[in-house]
Design a protein around this motif. Structure first.
Motif, mmCIF file in Angstrom:
data_model
loop_
_atom_site.group_PDB
_atom_site.id
_atom_site.type_symbol
_atom_site.label_atom_id
_atom_site.label_comp_id
_atom_site.label_asym_id
_atom_site.label_seq_id
_atom_site.Cartn_x
_atom_site.Cartn_y
_atom_site.Cartn_z
ATOM 1 N N PRO A 1 50.483 51.174 13.679
ATOM 2 C CA PRO A 1 49.889 50.196 14.596
ATOM 3 C C PRO A 1 50.343 50.502 16.013
ATOM 4 N N LEU A 2 49.516 50.107 16.964
ATOM 5 C CA LEU A 2 49.843 50.307 18.376
ATOM 6 C C LEU A 2 49.716 48.971 19.102
ATOM 7 N N ILE A 3 50.738 48.624 19.832
ATOM 8 C CA ILE A 3 50.700 47.427 20.677
ATOM 9 C C ILE A 3 50.581 47.880 22.123
ATOM 10 N N VAL A 4 49.541 47.416 22.793
ATOM 11 C CA VAL A 4 49.339 47.702 24.216
ATOM 12 C C VAL A 4 49.651 46.427 24.980
ATOM 13 N N SER A 5 50.700 46.472 25.782
ATOM 14 C CA SER A 5 51.161 45.289 26.498
ATOM 15 C C SER A 5 51.037 45.518 28.004
ATOM 16 N N VAL A 6 50.415 44.559 28.679
ATOM 17 C CA VAL A 6 50.261 44.631 30.137
ATOM 18 C C VAL A 6 51.074 43.514 30.768
ATOM 19 N N PRO B 1 47.468 39.721 30.159
ATOM 20 C CA PRO B 1 47.738 38.504 30.928
ATOM 21 C C PRO B 1 46.759 37.387 30.564
ATOM 22 N N THR B 2 47.240 36.160 30.653
ATOM 23 C CA THR B 2 46.440 34.996 30.225
ATOM 24 C C THR B 2 45.876 34.211 31.395
ATOM 25 N N LEU B 3 45.824 34.809 32.573
ATOM 26 C CA LEU B 3 45.259 34.130 33.736
ATOM 27 C C LEU B 3 43.783 33.833 33.475
ATOM 28 N N SER B 4 43.411 32.571 33.548
ATOM 29 C CA SER B 4 42.078 32.159 33.118
ATOM 30 C C SER B 4 40.967 32.770 33.958
ATOM 31 N N LYS B 5 41.179 32.887 35.270
ATOM 32 C CA LYS B 5 40.124 33.408 36.135
ATOM 33 C C LYS B 5 39.973 34.926 36.033
ATOM 34 N N GLN B 6 40.906 35.565 35.331
ATOM 35 C CA GLN B 6 40.809 37.009 35.117
ATOM 36 C C GLN B 6 40.452 37.359 33.679
ATOM 37 N N SER B 7 40.215 36.376 32.872
ATOM 38 C CA SER B 7 40.042 36.627 31.436
ATOM 39 C C SER B 7 38.874 37.568 31.155
#
Length: 606
Positions: free
Chosen positions: A130-135, A94-100
């Protein structure tokens, strides 16, 4: 829960290649009748044999045997492994700035866990998928720093998939950071090192839906009797994160020492700490709180009062029976000391302590102690006696409980003053104040949660529950991990001996303790009181027993400890891989020869 693909001979590893770097290995494993059986390697069985971690994934029935705690929901996976290139793992977070910062730290932790099980990175085979880890977070309404509360949804779903020759993908779906973090922890336990083929492997397909049975899953550490370094506390948080425990109950002060820096009342820690080096500064505490947040753990402080105070209060003239002797006449252990509720100047000092605690910890639940108040201590003070008599009270037990309730009411006002605009839930230990009739007269079930430390079959538990109070279970006969050992104030063994084995911890069923009031049980805490424990023996006292405790709270299994023994033995090995000094359970031979050590009650002959 259902295992879809048959477990037959496990030829389908997707990595059926000879490996000269494995020539030094002389044994591997095969899955035979749901057991990992150790076999000598030769040219005929090399391709068939697998490593112990890979075998444990497939050979443990309907759940991959490397996952601890056992998932509570749907588990569905295929018996097929893929080699993964650990240098080619891509994270979509996730790209939430306060959780970066949290996501960055979680990614770093994930990679640390991945490599910790590899004895030598230099021998890892090149290649692998390759492995993609997506949240994916289902709720992103507010870009805020996440805060774990009693209402937080910690559930997650994990899906692992791959096509022929394509990238492997692991997708974690959760409502918030904390659930997603648990999903990452489970994923890390499904990435295993195959020491035959010298590569990291992952399940080719899996689907897991998981959530905790109890919302409060905690460990208590007393840092007053003996001091614990920040490093040792962080190590405890690391291990807690591995098993999805979510509350670190920090019993930070007591009568023996006051190591908590209170800037507005500096004499408390300057007089009360064992030394200037044994103080938890504001910077230390902020660091620990954030370290816990990254790992899905609330760090909850306890300021135990009105009893269990002493060192640090010398100049305040606000205590009774301070360092009184013979101590056995005034308190349960030396040194004695209790706050004097009749001193009006006491309450602004408490407010200062509470204010700094709330600024540092931001707790949704605050522990006010309330443990082991001594009537004889207060009754030894002429000042307290005169105050009570002037109010027209007597000097019997009921009057001193009334004095205690007066203190609790006044202290709670100060908590609420500093906690604005929120009103936290308050935890209290079981005590005389929580007994009938005092609990009815003095305590509000809407404000107080009761932490029960009596024996699990104590009738007082039902008396508390039927009045509507929510409870946290810490029955000492199963969850006091300092039990067992020499007494420290006399000859013989300590008061709650004998030592409590992990089996009893695992079978400590909260449903049985609560009966019809199970819905009022928030969860449980295992405790270490540190009279005879310090940071050098901390790991072995908590682990792996705290892991057994964690599975009880996360999965609430119907099975007894016998069904979990082989998995816990393997999990204990993982703890040591991550530099947790977990106590040995059995000889290593038992780890390598599954189910050959436990006694079969039907066939045993003596």
């Amino acid at each position: 829960m259902k295992l879809l693909a048959p477990l037959l001979v496990l030829f389908a590893l997707g990595v059926q290649r000879s490996c000269s770097s494995g020539d030094d290995l002389i044994y591997g494993y095969e899955c035979q009748k749901s057991r990992c059986v150790k076999v000598e390697l030769d040219s005929q069985n090399f391709q068939k044999a697998i490593s112990l971690p890979v075998c444990r994934i497939f050979c443990s029935g309907d759940v991959p045997g490397t996952i601890w705690p056992r998932p509570s929901g749907l588990v569905d996976f295929d018996s097929y492994m893929l080699a993964v290139d650990p240098s080619n793992i891509e994270f979509h977070l996730p790209t939430l700035s306060k959780q970066s910062q949290l996501w960055t730290a979680s990614k770093e932790r994930f990679m640390h866990l991945l490599y910790a099980v590899v004895p030598n990175k230099n021998v890892l085979r090149k290649g692998g998928r390759p492995l993609i880890v997506s949240v994916e977070l289902t709720s992103t309404l507010d870009d805020v720093v996440p805060r774990l509360t009693l209402d937080t949804d910690e559930s997650y779903a994990l899906q692992i998939s791959s096509g022929n020759g394509s990238v492997a993908t692991a997708t974690i779906s959760a409502n918030n950071y904390f659930g997603a973090r648990h999903g990452l922890e489970t994923l890390s336990q499904l990435l295993v090192y195959d020491d035959i083929r010298r590569e990291i492997q992952i399940l080719a397909r899996a689907n897991i839906e998981d959530k905790p049975a109890y919302k409060w899953r905690g460990l208590l550490l007393d840092t007053s009797r003996n001091f614990f370094s920040v490093k040792s506390i962080k190590r405890t948080l690391d291990a807690m994160a591995m098993v999805k425990l979510n509350t670190f109950h920090w019993h930070i002060t007591d009568s023996a020492s006051f190591p908590f820096e209170v800037k507005s009342q500096p004499e408390l820690y300057k007089l009360g700490a064992y030394s200037p080096r044994k103080v938890y500064s504001h910077e230390d505490i902020k660091d620990i709180v954030e370290y816990g947040r990254v790992r899905g753990i609330r760090v909850m402080p306890e300021f135990d009062a009105p009893a269990h105070v002493g060192e640090g209060w010398q100049q305040k003239n606000m205590t009774a029976c301070f360092r009184a002797q013979p101590w056995i006449n005034y308190c349960v252990e030396p040194p004695c000391g209790q706050l004097d509720p009749t001193v009006e100047e006491l309450y602004p000092v408490l407010e200062d302590i509470y204010r700094e605690m709330f600024e540092l910890f931001d707790p949704d639940v605050f522990h006010m102690g309330g443990d082991e108040v001594s009537v004889s201590c207060w009754n030894s003070s002429e000042r307290i006696q005169n105050w009570m008599l002037q109010k027209g009270w007597g000097l019997n037990e009921a009057d001193f409980i009334r004095l205690w309730a007066h203190f609790q009411d006044e202290a709670l006002k100060r908590v609420d003053a500093v906690a604005q605009p929120n009103q936290p839930s308050i935890n209290l230990w079981t005590s005389h104040l929580t007994k009938v009739p005092y609990i009815d007269e003095y305590l509000d079930k809407e404000r107080y949660n009761i932490q029960i430390w009596t024996q699990g079959n104590d009738s007082v538990i039902q008396e508390i529950l039927k009045r509507g109070f929510r409870v946290i279970i810490s029955n000492y006969d199963a969850l006091y991990f300092d039990c067992g050992g020499a007494a420290w104030v006399a000859a013989g063994n300590n008061w709650c001996s004998p030592y409590i084995g992990w089996q009893k911890v695992y079978d400590n069923n909260l449903d049985t303790i609560a009966g019809q009031y199970r819905a009022q049980v928030l969860g449980a805490e295992a405790a270490i009181w540190s009279e005879e424990i310090d940071e050098y023996t901390l790991d072995s006292r908590f682990w792996p027993r705290a892991s057994a405790f964690a599975e009880r709270l996360w999965s609430n299994p119907n099975e007894s400890w016998t069904s979990a023994e082989a998995r816990l033995l393997f999990h204990r090995q993982r703890l040591t891989d991550y530099d947790i000094g977990a106590e040995a359970m059995q000889p290593e031979w038992c780890l390598q020869n599954e189910n050959e050590c436990p006694i079969n009650a039907l066939n045993a002959k003596f």
